[in-house]
Design a protein around this motif. Structure first.
Motif, PDB file in Angstrom:
ATOM      1  N   UNK A 235       0.814  -1.222   0.000  1.00 22.66           N
ATOM      2  CA  UNK A 235       0.000   0.000   0.000  1.00 22.66           C
ATOM      3  C   UNK A 235       0.846   1.270   0.000  1.00 22.66           C
ATOM      4  N   UNK A 236       2.151   1.132   0.245  1.00 21.68           N
ATOM      5  CA  UNK A 236       3.019   2.308   0.246  1.00 21.68           C
ATOM      6  C   UNK A 236       2.958   3.030  -1.092  1.00 21.68           C
ATOM      7  N   UNK A 237       2.960   2.276  -2.190  1.00 25.39           N
ATOM      8  CA  UNK A 237       2.916   2.905  -3.512  1.00 25.39           C
ATOM      9  C   UNK A 237       1.610   3.659  -3.712  1.00 25.39           C
ATOM     10  N   UNK A 238       0.491   3.068  -3.307  1.00 21.41           N
ATOM     11  CA  UNK A 238      -0.804   3.740  -3.440  1.00 21.41           C
ATOM     12  C   UNK A 238      -0.857   4.999  -2.591  1.00 21.41           C
ATOM     13  N   UNK A 239      -0.303   4.929  -1.395  1.00 24.46           N
ATOM     14  CA  UNK A 239      -0.284   6.094  -0.506  1.00 24.46           C
ATOM     15  C   UNK A 239       0.474   7.248  -1.154  1.00 24.46           C
TER      16      UNK A 239
END
Length: 403
Positions: A235-239
């Motif tokens: 989810x880091x990339x989406x954040x």
């Protein structure tokens, strides 16, 4: 300068309404001299001090660690509000939020807590970046930890940051890891960027010459191997992509507001580049209508992606690969839509303002320059390819962190 007076309920934090009010006050403060500051192009030490005094740098840190206890929906709203007044400071703050929260994605909980306590105590401003396309820094073992060497061609906030979070590769294994660095060390040399936009984002290059790194300053792995990377970390990339989306939306909304206000109060009278030459010109009204629809459509998609991200963050370790992929696709779509909207709105707003938009004293061009400089780092085509591949083949987007 806005100074935060935090309400007494420090257990739950002051709440969303409080932080949005603070953000509006800071945005109003930044707007008063936005044109002058942008044209001067000085390193934004004063602007960072404004954010620090307002309490915005520690907004996402839990109350028990000394922070503002806000959530990501609040942080995104703050980024967007600040970006309406100053897109470069919006980028600086958004990058800070993502990087300062990165320990929760990549580090073990006890290490993440220690990092957040230190960040809150020092009211650190974070800079750096984890973009995989950058030449990898090298992390090699040393007697009391590690030594970091190499160069990073661009990172946000490097000229004003209290800490840098960067990607490095372990010598021997080749594993990519997130590393925390104190830029005050003499082995760290940061240089100015020369971009035509986002000049106050304090971006530039950074060189690391055998900089000591303690074991607890290696936050964790950035490996894309599915056996190493759990869905929650994905989810880091989406954040990060939704930070970009909110930044673009803020810039787009900012130029629309300034164009409208200029049309209402311009002296000498406003003269748009249209046959009628007035605010009732049908072409003027249609253009404003189209730009408003573009902004609100992109905002609606960003809201949908944010809802999915918020749900994913709440699931934690229970998040599945499919849920992570769905969130990633929504975030990619939101970033693509916001990027396109910002580029279209900031360019066409100059047309509807007319010849006076070319005057440097108004500074209308800064919105277009800021939007274009930011969106060049992550072209829309890459996000659209991910969305298309997922729609057609069900392919999960690769874990790629933006700059």
């Amino acid at each position: 300068m806005v100074t935060a007076v935090v309400p007494s309920d420090v257990t739950a934090g002051p709440g969303r309404a409080y932080w949005l009010r603070i953000a509006r006050e800071v945005a109003d403060d930044l707007a008063t001299d936005a044109v002058v500051r942008e044209q001067a192009g000085k390193a934004p030490f004063d602007e960072v001090a404004r954010l620090r005094e307002a309490g915005l740098l520690t907004l996402l840190i839990p109350a028990e660690h000394g922070g503002g206890a806000a959530d990501w929906p609040t942080a995104y709203a703050v980024i967007r509000e600040i970006a309406t007044a100053d897109g470069a400071i919006g980028q600086l703050l958004g990058s800070h939020y993502f990087l300062s929260w990165s320990a929760r994605f990549f580090a073990q909980p006890d290490l993440a807590a220690r990092v957040e306590r230190a960040s809150a105590a020092g009211r650190w401003c974070w800079g750096g970046g984890f973009a995989s396309r950058e030449p990898s820094l090298t992390l090699r073992p040393a007697p009391n930890g590690y030594l970091l060497s190499g160069g990073q061609s661009y990172a946000t906030g490097v000229r004003v940051a209290d800490r840098l979070a960067v990607r490095a590769t372990r010598s021997g294994t080749g594993e990519p890891v997130a590393v925390l660095v104190d830029p005050a060390h003499p082995g760290v040399v940061c240089d100015d960027g020369d971009a035509f936009g986002q000049r106050l984002a304090a971006g530039g290059s950074a060189e690391f010459d055998a900089v000591p790194v303690a074991p607890d300053e290696v936050l964790g792995s950035l490996s894309t191997d599915e056996s190493v990377l759990p869905p929650f970390t994905g989810l880091a990339a989406s954040t990060a992509r939704l930070v970009s989306a909110q930044l673009c939306l803020g810039i787009a909304e900012g130029v629309l507001v300034e164009a409208r206000e200029y049309a209402r109060v311009a002296n000498p009278p406003w003269q748009p580049s249209w046959p009628d030459g007035s605010r009732q010109d049908p072409y003027v009204l249609v253009t404003y209508g189209e730009l408003t629809v573009a902004a609100r459509s992109a905002a609606a998609l960003a809201d949908q992606a944010l809802e999915a991200l918020t749900d994913g963050l709440a699931r934690g370790e229970a998040l599945t690969d499919d849920q992570c992929a769905e969130t990633a696709v929504l975030a990619a779509a939101a970033e693509a839509a916001a990027s396109r909207a910002a580029q279209e709105i900031t360019a066409r707003a100059l047309e509807v303002i007319g010849p006076h938009a070319a005057s440097s004293r108004h500074g209308f061009d800064r919105f277009w320059r800021n939007a274009r400089a930011h969106t060049l780092h992550d072209p829309v085509a890459h996000r659209l390819r991910e969305v298309g591949d997922y729609f057609l083949h069900g392919a999960h987007p690769a874990f790629v962190l933006p700059s």
